[in-house]
Design a protein around this motif. Structure first.
Motif, PDB file in Angstrom:
ATOM      1  N   MET A 251       0.850  -1.182   0.000  1.00 20.12           N
ATOM      2  CA  MET A 251       0.000   0.000   0.000  1.00 20.12           C
ATOM      3  C   MET A 251       0.891   1.239   0.000  1.00 20.12           C
ATOM      4  O   MET A 251       1.920   1.266   0.660  1.00 20.12           O
ATOM      5  CB  MET A 251      -0.913   0.006   1.220  1.00 20.12           C
ATOM      6  N   ALA A 252       0.486   2.261  -0.719  1.00 20.96           N
ATOM      7  CA  ALA A 252       1.230   3.518  -0.767  1.00 20.96           C
ATOM      8  C   ALA A 252       1.275   4.144   0.621  1.00 20.96           C
ATOM      9  O   ALA A 252       0.348   4.007   1.416  1.00 20.96           O
ATOM     10  CB  ALA A 252       0.594   4.477  -1.760  1.00 20.96           C
ATOM     11  N   GLU A 253       2.357   4.840   0.894  1.00 29.84           N
ATOM     12  CA  GLU A 253       2.476   5.574   2.148  1.00 29.84           C
ATOM     13  C   GLU A 253       1.683   6.871   2.016  1.00 29.84           C
ATOM     14  O   GLU A 253       1.784   7.563   1.003  1.00 29.84           O
ATOM     15  CB  GLU A 253       3.945   5.886   2.427  1.00 29.84           C
ATOM     16  N   ILE A 254       0.893   7.198   3.034  1.00 27.89           N
ATOM     17  CA  ILE A 254       0.095   8.431   3.013  1.00 27.89           C
ATOM     18  C   ILE A 254       0.736   9.433   3.971  1.00 27.89           C
ATOM     19  O   ILE A 254       0.975   9.115   5.134  1.00 27.89           O
ATOM     20  CB  ILE A 254      -1.363   8.166   3.414  1.00 27.89           C
ATOM     21  N   ARG A 255       1.013  10.620   3.454  1.00 32.03           N
ATOM     22  CA  ARG A 255       1.571  11.710   4.261  1.00 32.03           C
ATOM     23  C   ARG A 255       0.656  12.926   4.124  1.00 32.03           C
ATOM     24  O   ARG A 255      -0.031  13.078   3.133  1.00 32.03           O
ATOM     25  CB  ARG A 255       2.975  12.079   3.794  1.00 32.03           C
ATOM     26  N   SER A 256       0.705  13.804   5.123  1.00 31.36           N
ATOM     27  CA  SER A 256      -0.133  15.004   5.108  1.00 31.36           C
ATOM     28  C   SER A 256       0.620  16.197   4.551  1.00 31.36           C
ATOM     29  O   SER A 256       1.765  16.434   4.926  1.00 31.36           O
ATOM     30  CB  SER A 256      -0.603  15.339   6.522  1.00 31.36           C
ATOM     31  N   LEU A 257      -0.024  16.945   3.671  1.00 32.48           N
ATOM     32  CA  LEU A 257       0.523  18.228   3.233  1.00 32.48           C
ATOM     33  C   LEU A 257       0.505  19.226   4.382  1.00 32.48           C
ATOM     34  O   LEU A 257       1.400  20.040   4.532  1.00 32.48           O
ATOM     35  CB  LEU A 257      -0.303  18.798   2.076  1.00 32.48           C
ATOM     36  N   ASP A 258      -0.538  19.168   5.183  1.00 37.58           N
ATOM     37  CA  ASP A 258      -0.717  20.057   6.330  1.00 37.58           C
ATOM     38  C   ASP A 258      -0.853  19.181   7.569  1.00 37.58           C
ATOM     39  O   ASP A 258      -1.943  18.698   7.872  1.00 37.58           O
ATOM     40  CB  ASP A 258      -1.967  20.914   6.137  1.00 37.58           C
ATOM     41  N   PRO A 259       0.260  18.950   8.286  1.00 34.01           N
ATOM     42  CA  PRO A 259       0.208  18.050   9.453  1.00 34.01           C
ATOM     43  C   PRO A 259      -0.811  18.458  10.513  1.00 34.01           C
ATOM     44  O   PRO A 259      -1.292  17.618  11.258  1.00 34.01           O
ATOM     45  CB  PRO A 259       1.626  18.116  10.023  1.00 34.01           C
ATOM     46  N   LYS A 260      -1.174  19.738  10.576  1.00 34.63           N
ATOM     47  CA  LYS A 260      -2.171  20.180  11.554  1.00 34.63           C
ATOM     48  C   LYS A 260      -3.587  19.836  11.124  1.00 34.63           C
ATOM     49  O   LYS A 260      -4.508  19.859  11.926  1.00 34.63           O
ATOM     50  CB  LYS A 260      -2.042  21.682  11.803  1.00 34.63           C
ATOM     51  N   THR A 261      -3.755  19.532   9.821  1.00 31.98           N
ATOM     52  CA  THR A 261      -5.083  19.196   9.306  1.00 31.98           C
ATOM     53  C   THR A 261      -4.955  18.045   8.312  1.00 31.98           C
ATOM     54  O   THR A 261      -5.068  18.241   7.101  1.00 31.98           O
ATOM     55  CB  THR A 261      -5.731  20.418   8.617  1.00 31.98           C
ATOM     56  N   PRO A 262      -4.705  16.831   8.806  1.00 33.72           N
ATOM     57  CA  PRO A 262      -4.613  15.705   7.869  1.00 33.72           C
ATOM     58  C   PRO A 262      -5.945  15.451   7.173  1.00 33.72           C
ATOM     59  O   PRO A 262      -7.009  15.837   7.670  1.00 33.72           O
ATOM     60  CB  PRO A 262      -4.222  14.523   8.754  1.00 33.72           C
ATOM     61  N   MET A 263      -5.876  14.822   6.009  1.00 31.97           N
ATOM     62  CA  MET A 263      -7.069  14.619   5.199  1.00 31.97           C
ATOM     63  C   MET A 263      -8.205  13.968   5.988  1.00 31.97           C
ATOM     64  O   MET A 263      -9.347  14.416   5.916  1.00 31.97           O
ATOM     65  CB  MET A 263      -6.763  13.760   3.971  1.00 31.97           C
ATOM     66  N   PHE A 264      -7.931  12.928   6.739  1.00 28.68           N
ATOM     67  CA  PHE A 264      -9.009  12.224   7.429  1.00 28.68           C
ATOM     68  C   PHE A 264      -9.669  13.107   8.490  1.00 28.68           C
ATOM     69  O   PHE A 264     -10.858  12.974   8.747  1.00 28.68           O
ATOM     70  CB  PHE A 264      -8.504  10.904   8.008  1.00 28.68           C
ATOM     71  N   ALA A 265      -8.936  14.047   9.073  1.00 29.23           N
ATOM     72  CA  ALA A 265      -9.533  14.986  10.024  1.00 29.23           C
ATOM     73  C   ALA A 265     -10.483  15.941   9.310  1.00 29.23           C
ATOM     74  O   ALA A 265     -11.444  16.433   9.900  1.00 29.23           O
ATOM     75  CB  ALA A 265      -8.440  15.772  10.748  1.00 29.23           C
ATOM     76  N   GLN A 266     -10.235  16.186   8.031  1.00 30.83           N
ATOM     77  CA  GLN A 266     -11.085  17.100   7.264  1.00 30.83           C
ATOM     78  C   GLN A 266     -12.484  16.538   7.041  1.00 30.83           C
ATOM     79  O   GLN A 266     -13.417  17.293   6.778  1.00 30.83           O
ATOM     80  CB  GLN A 266     -10.431  17.416   5.915  1.00 30.83           C
ATOM     81  N   PHE A 267     -12.643  15.244   7.142  1.00 33.50           N
ATOM     82  CA  PHE A 267     -13.947  14.636   6.919  1.00 33.50           C
ATOM     83  C   PHE A 267     -14.950  14.993   8.012  1.00 33.50           C
ATOM     84  O   PHE A 267     -16.139  14.803   7.844  1.00 33.50           O
ATOM     85  CB  PHE A 267     -13.838  13.118   6.799  1.00 33.50           C
TER      86      PHE A 267
END
Length: 116
Positions: free
Chosen positions: A1-17
């Motif tokens: 599986m690809a490694e997932i990293r955040s562009l904005d560590p204070k607001t990771p994608m899953f937190a945006q949901f």
């Protein structure tokens, strides 16, 4: 599986949901080793076909960096964060995502349109 990293560590994608929105854009930058380019794109196309059939999907475009860049950028439009989250949480998407090579790095982030 690809490694997932955040562009904005204070607001990771899953937190945006957690924020209800109207239409959103998922911008996902992939760093793909040159020798994996074609194999990655074949896997991505299969995943894209699945996503296009999901409720709330609007559109998708893949872009490739120029001048030998290793970057690919997917821009996908969804009706809402809820629709995007539901599509990503499904078992079929999880199975497809597991097929991506471990040496691919993904930087997903959700955006909403603003007037400039």
């Amino acid at each position: 599986m690809a490694e997932i990293r955040s562009l904005d560590p204070k607001t990771p994608m899953f937190a945006q949901f957690g924020q209800e929105t109207g239409q959103v854009v998922l911008a996902n930058t992939f760093v793909v080793p040159p020798e994996r380019d074609e194999a990655f794109l074949a896997l991505f196309r299969g995943q894209a076909e699945f996503m296009k059939a999901q409720p709330g999907f609007v559109s998708l475009r893949m872009h490739k960096g120029t001048a030998g860049s290793r970057l690919l950028l997917n821009i996908a439009v969804w009706e809402s964060t809820a629709a995007l989250a539901a599509a990503l949480a499904g078992p079929e998407f999880q199975r497809l995502a597991a097929d991506f090579p471990d040496d691919v790095v993904s930087y997903p982030h959700v955006f909403e349109r603003i007037d400039a």
